[in-house]
Design a protein around this motif. Structure first.
Motif, mmCIF file in Angstrom:
data_model
loop_
_atom_site.group_PDB
_atom_site.id
_atom_site.type_symbol
_atom_site.label_atom_id
_atom_site.label_comp_id
_atom_site.label_asym_id
_atom_site.label_seq_id
_atom_site.Cartn_x
_atom_site.Cartn_y
_atom_site.Cartn_z
ATOM 1 N N TYR A 1 0.773 -1.347 -0.088
ATOM 2 C CA TYR A 1 0.030 -0.036 0.000
ATOM 3 C C TYR A 1 1.018 1.299 0.036
ATOM 4 N N GLN A 2 1.923 1.140 1.062
ATOM 5 C CA GLN A 2 2.786 2.360 0.834
ATOM 6 C C GLN A 2 3.582 2.633 -0.653
ATOM 7 N N ASN A 3 3.732 1.636 -1.426
ATOM 8 C CA ASN A 3 4.319 1.799 -2.802
ATOM 9 C C ASN A 3 3.191 2.357 -3.523
ATOM 10 N N ILE A 4 2.042 1.894 -3.293
ATOM 11 C CA ILE A 4 0.792 2.856 -4.083
ATOM 12 C C ILE A 4 0.775 4.240 -3.999
ATOM 13 N N LEU A 5 0.797 4.457 -2.370
ATOM 14 C CA LEU A 5 0.704 5.809 -2.130
ATOM 15 C C LEU A 5 1.924 6.622 -2.763
ATOM 16 N N LYS A 6 3.159 6.096 -2.557
ATOM 17 C CA LYS A 6 4.215 6.667 -3.290
ATOM 18 C C LYS A 6 4.168 6.996 -4.611
ATOM 19 N N SER A 7 3.640 5.876 -5.598
ATOM 20 C CA SER A 7 3.508 6.130 -6.855
ATOM 21 C C SER A 7 2.365 7.235 -7.288
ATOM 22 N N VAL A 8 1.325 7.357 -6.450
ATOM 23 C CA VAL A 8 0.242 8.399 -6.801
ATOM 24 C C VAL A 8 1.029 9.893 -6.262
ATOM 25 N N LEU A 9 1.854 9.984 -5.249
ATOM 26 C CA LEU A 9 2.411 11.292 -4.962
ATOM 27 C C LEU A 9 3.468 11.441 -6.100
ATOM 28 N N GLU A 10 4.047 10.536 -6.708
ATOM 29 C CA GLU A 10 4.909 11.005 -7.701
ATOM 30 C C GLU A 10 4.253 11.012 -9.073
ATOM 31 N N LYS A 11 2.851 10.891 -9.124
ATOM 32 C CA LYS A 11 2.173 11.011 -10.119
ATOM 33 C C LYS A 11 2.409 9.847 -11.273
ATOM 34 N N LYS A 12 2.955 8.606 -10.670
ATOM 35 C CA LYS A 12 3.112 7.439 -11.533
ATOM 36 C C LYS A 12 1.946 6.701 -11.498
ATOM 37 N N LYS A 13 1.456 6.389 -12.892
ATOM 38 C CA LYS A 13 0.182 5.562 -13.083
ATOM 39 C C LYS A 13 0.542 4.181 -12.969
ATOM 40 N N LEU A 14 -0.436 3.323 -12.353
ATOM 41 C CA LEU A 14 -0.134 1.995 -12.094
ATOM 42 C C LEU A 14 -1.107 0.932 -12.796
#
Ligand code: 1GP
Length: 244
Positions: A1-14
Motif C-alpha cells: 500500500y505504501q508503494n501505491i501511495l508513493k506512486s500516486v504522490l509521484e504521479k506515476k500511474k499503475l
C-alpha cells in the motif's frame, strides 16, 4: 500500500493485469508472465467470481516463478485466499446492501488471515452499471449503481473513505460492454484523497490513457489480455535512455 501511495504522490500511474484462475490455464503462466514483464504493468491481481478450491494457490505459486511484480489477491470468495500472494484487497461491496459482501465473508476470512503474512488492504468496492449483467452481479445478487447517478457513486466512494477504506475500486465488471466514463472517474476522484482503482471493459491503450487522465491511479485490465496477448505489445514499458 505504501508503494501505491508513493506512486500516486509521484504521479506515476499503475496498471494491474488481472488473472482469473477459473479461465487461465496454469501451463500458460511462463509465456504470459514474460509478456507482462515487458509491459508497463506494475501489479498482478489474481481472482475471479467463481473459482474452484486450491486453484488460486497453485496459480499464484506459478506466477511467482516468473515475475517480481507484487501479486495481489482480488478474491471473489474466502476460498481464494492464499498466503503465497503478497497482499489482498479486502473488498467490501459498498455499492450493495448485502451484509454477506459488506462484512459476512470478511468474518469468515479471519482465521485464514490471522495465520497469514498477507498485507491486508481495506478496499471499498463499487459496482457500476455497464450495459449487461456481470459476474459480480450474478454471484452477489447485488444491483450495480446507476451510471447516470454520478453523485450517488461519488457519495458512496466518499462514505467508503470516511469508513477508513484505503482504496476505492470503481468496477464496471469484467468484460463490461462499456468502460466507465471520464466524467464518472473524475467526479469520484475529486471527492477522494485515497487512491482510486478503475476496472472493467478497458480494451485499448486509448481507453487506458483516458482513465488515467480522468483520475484513475491504478487501472485493472483482464479480458483484453485474455483475448489478445498482443495487447501487451501496445503497452510496452517505456525505455529510459541515459543521457550521453
Ligand atoms: C474486473 O475490473 C476488472 O474485475 C477487469 O475487467 O476483464 O473487463 O478488463 P476486464
Amino acid at each position: 500500500y505504501q508503494n501505491i501511495l508513493k506512486s500516486v504522490l509521484e504521479k506515476k500511474k499503475l496498471l494491474a493485469v488481472l488473472i482469473d484462475p477459473d479461465k487461465f490455464p496454469v501451463e500458460n503462466a511462463a509465456s504470459f508472465l514474460q509478456k507482462v514483464n515487458t509491459s508497463q504493468a506494475t501489479h498482478v491481481f489474481v481472482g475471479g467470481s467463481t473459482v474452484d478450491d486450491f486453484v488460486t494457490e497453485i496459480l499464484v505459486l506459478e506466477i511467482k516463478k516468473y515475475t517480481q511484480l507484487p501479486v495481489v489477491l482480488f478474491p471473489g470468495d474466502v476460498t481464494q485466499i492464499t498466503n503465497k500472494a503478497d497482499a489482498i484487497l479486502f473488498l467490501s461491496l459498498i455499492s450493495g446492501r448485502n451484509p454477506e459482501y459488506l462484512i459476512g465473508k470478511h468474518i469468515k476470512a479471519v482465521s485464514k488471515l490471522q495465520r497469514s503474512t498477507l498485507e491486508v488492504v481495506p478496499t471499498g468496492y463499487l459496482l457500476i452499471e455497464s450495459g449487461k449483467v456481470t459476474a459480480v452481479e450474478r454471484v452477489t445478487g447485488e444491483k450495480p449503481l446507476s451510471r447516470s447517478n454520478i453523485q450517488e457513486v461519488a457519495d458512496t466512494a466518499y462514505a467508503g473513505q470516511l469508513l477508513g477504506m484505503k482504496l476505492i475500486y470503481l468496477e464496471a465488471g469484467s468484460g463490461a460492454q462499456s468502460a466507465l466514463t471520464r466524467t464518472m472517474i473524475s467526479e469520484v476522484k475529486k471527492t477522494l484523497n485515497i487512491p482510486l482503482i478503475v476496472g472493467g471493459g478497458i480494451r485499448s491503450k486509448q481507453q487506458l490513457d483516458e482513465a488515467y487522465k480522468a483520475g484513475a491511479d491504478l487501472v485493472v485490465i483482464g479480458t483484453a489480455f485474455e483475448e489478445h496477448t498482443t495487447f501487451f505489445e501496445e503497452l510496452k514499458r517505456e525505455k529510459h535512455y541515459e543521457s550521453p
